[in-house]
Scaffold this motif. Structure first.
Motif, PDB file in Angstrom:
ATOM      1  N   ARG A  30       5.841 -39.190  56.738  1.00  0.00           N
ATOM      2  CA  ARG A  30       5.233 -40.271  56.539  1.00  0.00           C
ATOM      3  C   ARG A  30       4.076 -40.522  57.892  1.00  0.00           C
ATOM      4  N   ARG A  78       0.009 -32.990  46.528  1.00  0.00           N
ATOM      5  CA  ARG A  78       0.623 -34.285  46.407  1.00  0.00           C
ATOM      6  C   ARG A  78       2.186 -34.103  46.928  1.00  0.00           C
ATOM      7  N   VAL A  87       5.772 -36.421  47.258  1.00  0.00           N
ATOM      8  CA  VAL A  87       6.286 -37.739  46.807  1.00  0.00           C
ATOM      9  C   VAL A  87       7.804 -37.694  47.142  1.00  0.00           C
ATOM     10  N   PHE A  89      11.708 -39.108  46.971  1.00  0.00           N
ATOM     11  CA  PHE A  89      12.546 -39.949  45.980  1.00  0.00           C
ATOM     12  C   PHE A  89      14.163 -39.769  46.429  1.00  0.00           C
ATOM     13  N   ASP A 138      14.671 -41.279  49.909  1.00  0.00           N
ATOM     14  CA  ASP A 138      13.882 -40.227  50.994  1.00  0.00           C
ATOM     15  C   ASP A 138      14.750 -39.158  51.335  1.00  0.00           C
TER      16      ASP A 138
END
Length: 248
Positions: free
Chosen positions: A101, A124, A126, A128, A131
């Protein structure tokens, strides 16, 4: 004495009426529709009626020339026309999501360097499961092996920067990296590409062409075409003949 009736021969080429030379196309349409509805009942018997109607309309309008996701991209993934997909799931190292991040925030999510891979449409990331896991999805042109090779030869530092937060990442230069990626990759069950024949290079070339055409039109606007036209056309052709960046 019986009256004799004369029969006149019909003119050559005359027809007694329409002659059916093959199966009625209306019957073929009805048979096809019945088959479509039978298949819809098989795969979506529990769907609402409106959903079945929508599915029927979609199937009836389906273009058989579009291959969809019926092709393989090579070792893993699906391919539609020239475009392929890669979807991978992996476990992150402790703190890996937060580290990534910070990288994404620092770059504002913009990895310009990745454009050195001229087949790359998008990437991309993502997070989940609180984390602890990551989904990596990307769309690219061509075959799987060539794409991974491009990662290793054109943006190795970026790949290691992003994926060193993944458990077990061997490094993009490691001979086992393809096995690692393939183990974590899952083929898409369904996938749609609006323009499956258009590659990244095609898009860039068309953008350059549009810009060059607009510049040429601006240059000749309100001028004597006999004088300005040849010069503007030469400038246009010169621009289009010279590749820019990874436009090759």
């Amino acid at each position: 004495m019986a009256q004799k009736h004369e029969t006149k021969d019909k003119p050559e080429g005359a027809s007694a009426g329409p002659v059916q030379t093959g199966p009625d196309p209306r019957l073929e349409d009805e048979s096809r529709l019945a088959e479509i509805r039978r298949k819809i009942e098989e795969v979506a018997s529990d769907a609402p009626q409106l959903a079945k109607i929508a599915l029927e309309a979609m199937v009836r309008r389906h273009n058989p020339e579009l291959k969809g996701t019926s092709q393989t991209a090579g070792r893993a993934g699906r391919q539609s026309g020239n475009v392929s997909e890669l979807t991978a799931f992996a476990t992150l190292k402790p703190g890996g999501a937060e580290r990534l991040r910070r990288i994404f925030n620092l770059t504002n999510g913009n990895f310009d360097g990745a454009q050195r891979v001229s087949t790359l449409h998008d990437m991309r990331f993502v997070f989940f499961d609180n984390d602890t896991k990551i989904l990596f999805a990307t769309t690219y042109d061509g075959d799987w092996d060539a794409y991974i090779n491009d990662f290793a030869t054109k943006i190795p530092e970026l790949m290691d920067l992003l994926f060193q937060s993944v458990e077990g990442w061997p490094g993009i230069a490691d001979p086992s990296v393809k096995d690692f990626i393939a183990r974590h990759q899952i083929d898409a069950a369904g996938w749609f590409v609006a323009n499956p024949q258009v590659t990244v290079v095609d898009v860039r070339r068309l953008q350059r062409m549009e810009k060059a055409v607009n510049e040429m039109m601006d240059e000749v606007a309100g001028t004597d075409l006999d004088n300005s036209g040849p010069k503007a056309l030469k400038a246009f052709l010169d621009k289009m003949s010279q590749p820019e960046g990874v436009d090759y």
